[in-house]
Design a protein around this motif. Structure first.
Motif, PDB file in Angstrom:
ATOM      1  N   GLY A  34     -12.425  -4.923   1.965  1.00  0.00           N
ATOM      2  CA  GLY A  34     -12.261  -3.676   2.711  1.00  0.00           C
ATOM      3  C   GLY A  34     -11.067  -3.876   3.635  1.00  0.00           C
ATOM      4  N   TYR A  35     -11.136  -3.282   4.829  1.00  0.00           N
ATOM      5  CA  TYR A  35      -9.969  -3.401   5.717  1.00  0.00           C
ATOM      6  C   TYR A  35      -9.810  -4.809   6.302  1.00  0.00           C
ATOM      7  CZ  TYR A  35     -10.026   1.624   5.340  1.00  0.00           C
ATOM      8  OH  TYR A  35     -10.014   2.888   4.841  1.00  0.00           O
TER       9      TYR A  35
ATOM     10  N   ARG B 209      -3.892   8.000  -1.090  1.00  0.00           N
ATOM     11  CA  ARG B 209      -3.625   6.592  -1.441  1.00  0.00           C
ATOM     12  C   ARG B 209      -3.442   6.480  -2.963  1.00  0.00           C
ATOM     13  NH1 ARG B 209      -4.746   6.882   3.279  1.00  0.00           N
ATOM     14  NH2 ARG B 209      -5.759   5.314   4.607  1.00  0.00           N
TER      15      ARG B 209
ATOM     16  N   TYR C 277      -1.725   3.469  -4.732  1.00  0.00           N
ATOM     17  CA  TYR C 277      -2.392   2.206  -4.383  1.00  0.00           C
ATOM     18  C   TYR C 277      -3.740   2.100  -5.097  1.00  0.00           C
ATOM     19  CZ  TYR C 277      -4.401  -1.484  -1.426  1.00  0.00           C
ATOM     20  OH  TYR C 277      -4.973  -2.650  -0.968  1.00  0.00           O
TER      21      TYR C 277
ATOM     22  N   SER D 276      -9.135  -4.548  -4.166  1.00  0.00           N
ATOM     23  CA  SER D 276      -9.476  -3.831  -2.940  1.00  0.00           C
ATOM     24  C   SER D 276     -10.728  -3.009  -3.223  1.00  0.00           C
ATOM     25  CB  SER D 276      -8.326  -2.893  -2.563  1.00  0.00           C
ATOM     26  OG  SER D 276      -8.765  -1.878  -1.697  1.00  0.00           O
TER      27      SER D 276
ATOM     28  N   GLN E 192     -10.556  -0.172  -2.847  1.00  0.00           N
ATOM     29  CA  GLN E 192      -9.890   0.948  -3.530  1.00  0.00           C
ATOM     30  C   GLN E 192      -9.601   0.657  -5.009  1.00  0.00           C
ATOM     31  OE1 GLN E 192      -7.078   3.373  -1.203  1.00  0.00           O
ATOM     32  NE2 GLN E 192      -7.466   1.925   0.448  1.00  0.00           N
TER      33      GLN E 192
ATOM     34  N   ARG F 232       1.008   5.616   1.303  1.00  0.00           N
ATOM     35  CA  ARG F 232       0.458   6.777   2.010  1.00  0.00           C
ATOM     36  C   ARG F 232       1.241   8.008   1.575  1.00  0.00           C
ATOM     37  NH1 ARG F 232      -2.126   3.124   3.306  1.00  0.00           N
ATOM     38  NH2 ARG F 232      -2.993   2.465   5.308  1.00  0.00           N
TER      39      ARG F 232
ATOM     40  N   SER G  41       0.834  -1.196   0.000  1.00  0.00           N
ATOM     41  CA  SER G  41       0.000   0.000   0.000  1.00  0.00           C
ATOM     42  C   SER G  41       0.870   1.247   0.000  1.00  0.00           C
ATOM     43  CB  SER G  41      -0.962  -0.018   1.186  1.00  0.00           C
ATOM     44  OG  SER G  41      -1.993   0.919   0.960  1.00  0.00           O
TER      45      SER G  41
ATOM     46  N   MET H   1     -14.927  13.200  -0.231  1.00  0.00           N
ATOM     47  CA  MET H   1     -13.490  12.898  -0.299  1.00  0.00           C
ATOM     48  C   MET H   1     -12.643  14.167  -0.123  1.00  0.00           C
ATOM     49  SD  MET H   1     -13.070   9.709  -0.461  1.00  0.00           S
ATOM     50  CE  MET H   1     -14.531   9.481   0.499  1.00  0.00           C
TER      51      MET H   1
HETATM   52  C1  LIG Z   1     -24.540   7.130   3.489  1.00  0.00           C
HETATM   53  C2  LIG Z   1     -23.344   6.731   2.731  1.00  0.00           C
HETATM   54  C3  LIG Z   1     -22.099   7.085   3.415  1.00  0.00           C
HETATM   55  C4  LIG Z   1     -20.939   6.585   2.688  1.00  0.00           C
HETATM   56  C5  LIG Z   1     -19.892   7.581   2.694  1.00  0.00           C
HETATM   57  C6  LIG Z   1     -18.634   7.034   2.910  1.00  0.00           C
HETATM   58  C7  LIG Z   1     -17.539   7.933   2.695  1.00  0.00           C
HETATM   59  C8  LIG Z   1     -16.420   7.534   3.520  1.00  0.00           C
HETATM   60  C9  LIG Z   1     -15.360   6.874   2.717  1.00  0.00           C
HETATM   61  C10 LIG Z   1     -15.023   5.551   3.232  1.00  0.00           C
HETATM   62  C11 LIG Z   1     -13.887   5.054   2.529  1.00  0.00           C
HETATM   63  C12 LIG Z   1     -13.696   3.630   2.817  1.00  0.00           C
HETATM   64  C13 LIG Z   1     -12.525   3.205   2.119  1.00  0.00           C
HETATM   65  C14 LIG Z   1     -12.341   1.758   2.261  1.00  0.00           C
HETATM   66  C15 LIG Z   1     -11.109   1.433   1.662  1.00  0.00           C
HETATM   67  C16 LIG Z   1     -10.767   0.050   1.870  1.00  0.00           C
HETATM   68  O1  LIG Z   1     -11.461  -0.742   2.438  1.00  0.00           O
HETATM   69  O2  LIG Z   1      -9.608  -0.264   1.353  1.00  0.00           O
HETATM   70  C17 LIG Z   1      -9.065  -1.477   1.663  1.00  0.00           C
HETATM   71  C18 LIG Z   1      -7.613  -1.397   1.516  1.00  0.00           C
HETATM   72  O3  LIG Z   1      -7.098  -1.752   0.493  1.00  0.00           O
HETATM   73  C19 LIG Z   1      -6.851  -0.919   2.677  1.00  0.00           C
HETATM   74  O4  LIG Z   1      -5.664  -0.336   2.252  1.00  0.00           O
HETATM   75  P1  LIG Z   1      -5.027   0.910   3.031  1.00  0.00           P
HETATM   76  O5  LIG Z   1      -3.583   0.852   2.726  1.00  0.00           O
HETATM   77  O6  LIG Z   1      -5.671   2.119   2.504  1.00  0.00           O
HETATM   78  O7  LIG Z   1      -5.304   0.698   4.498  1.00  0.00           O
END
Ligand SMILES: CCCCCCCCCCCCCCCC(=O)OCC(=O)COP(=O)(O)O
Ligand SMILES: NC(=O)C1=CN([C@@H]2O[C@H](COP(=O)(O)OP(=O)(O)OC[C@H]3O[C@@H](n4cnc5c(N)ncnc54)[C@H](OP(=O)(O)O)[C@@H]3O)[C@@H](O)[C@H]2O)C=CC1
Length: 309
Positions: A222-223, A188, A191, A178, A180, A132, A130, A296
């Motif tokens: 997700g995570y 990110r 990634y 992912s 993502q 950052r 990943s 975002m």
């Molecule tokens: C009413 C609807 C609300 C929804 C709004 C949500 C807005 C918030 C954004 C949430 C983002 C979630 C991102 C999830 C990303 C994820 O699960 O990635 C998995 C990974 O690959 C983790 O990698 P990392 O290196 O980023 O930890």
């Protein structure tokens, strides 16, 4: 006439019986598919890859465990040999050491795998890193490193194994993408870009190889509680070294590995394995993109402020 006892109850039990039978047949087909299958897993030295190794080993697959560290791979083979809750007919895994960011070693590895085992039934492109950092501060060498590991390495390995799958008219290619790969969240970039590219490549591949009876499964977790954030690369190329809260509170790697096993066994085309917020975020991105972009941007400003204070 009592409608409940003469119609509704028999109908209910009949449906439940048919459903149970369907699930049993599905399970038996999956068991037969995974038993004896030659399964290549990249990134088997930790996290999700390691748990996939355990799950597929227990299912009776013949594993090829790939990683950069031969000692860690040896330890895993040892660990698998002592697993107690597996079936009797398990196989000692083969190990292959290579770095996905070095195309030559990837191609050599594919050659070695085919030479040693003759064919590959299931390739699980799991390894990844990943990132950052802010785009403005990130050197192009860092973007390239992430793309080499998460995108070019896996597609090189896939392309190297594909001709033999086409020749046999049999094979299954899995990409661990992912959430993502479907949405981009700030800081990110490399990634998210590598995972969007992964999603696109394997969607194209799925369409192109269906005519050869080859399956493609894209898994978008997700995570997950792994070392992914600890090992993430930052804008200057150094290791991030932080266990992010979201990662620490994610699903366990063992849980996600079971989802991978079932998705592969059922030859699913794609699976999103995420909690409510990431899942909603994917829908929001597609249905109300402007709202998603605003969220975002707000998130980016907030994170920047927190970092600067
Ligand atoms: C009413 C609807 C609300 C929804 C709004 C949500 C807005 C918030 C954004 C949430 C983002 C979630 C991102 C999830 C990303 C994820 O699960 O990635 C998995 C990974 O690959 C983790 O990698 P990392 O290196 O980023 O930890
Ligand atoms: N953890 C999460 O929250 C999520 C993870 N994913 C994806 O899951 C996959 C597995 O990651 P996860 O288990 O979480 O993280 P880990 O850091 O625990 O595992 C990553 C694996 O990839 C290997 N790897 C990294 N770079 C290379 C390279 N250049 N060549 C060969 N192997 C390499 C690592 O090997 P080594 O031991 O040598 O470093 C390690 O085995 C990744 O594709 C990731 O993007 C997707 C969504 C969420």
């Amino acid at each position: 006439m009592d409608l409940t006892s003469t119609v509704i109850i028999p109908l209910l039990f009949g449906s439940l019986g048919i459903f149970a039978l369907f699930r049993l047949l599905q399970w038996m087909r999956m068991r037969a598919y995974l038993q004896e299958a030659v399964v290549v897993i990249t990134g088997a030295t930790s996290g999700l890859g390691k748990e996939c190794a355990k799950a597929f080993h227990a299912a009776g697959s013949k594993l090829v465990l790939c990683g950069r560290d031969s000692e860690k791979l040896k330890d895993l083979v040892q660990q698998l040999s002592t697993m107690t809750n597996h079936r009797k007919n398990t196989h000692k895994p083969h190990t292959v050491v290579f770095d996905l960011s070095d195309t030559k070693t990837v191609l050599n590895a594919a050659e070695e795998i085919l030479k040693y085992l003759g064919h590959v039934d299931i390739l699980i492109n799991n390894a990844g890193i990943s990132f950052r950092g802010t785009i403005v501060d990130t050197g192009l060498d860092v973007d390239k490193k992430v793309m080499e590991t998460n995108y070019f390495g896996p597609i090189a390995l896939t392309k190297a194994l594909l001709p033999s799958m086409i020749k046999r008219r049999q094979g299954h290619i899995v990409a661990i993408s992912s959430v993502q790969g479907k949405i981009s969240i700030p800081f990110r970039s490399a990634y998210a870009a590598s995972k969007h590219a992964t999603q696109a490549f394997f969607d194209c591949l799925r369409a192109e190889v269906e005519q050869y009876d080859i399956d493609v499964t894209v898994i978008s977790p997700g995570y997950i509680q792994t070392n992914l954030s600890l090992n993430a690369v930052t804008a200057d190329g150094s290791r991030y070294g932080v266990m992010d809260k979201n990662t620490a509170e994610g699903q366990t790697a063992a849980e996600v590995a079971q989802v991978v096993l079932n998705a592969v066994g059922q030859k699913k085309k794609e699976v999103l394995v995420a909690g409510l917020t990431p899942s909603l975020a994917v829908y929001l991105r597609n249905i109300f993109p402007r709202l998603f972009f605003t969220l975002m941007a707000t998130r980016a400003k907030k994170e920047r402020k927190e970092k600067d204070s």
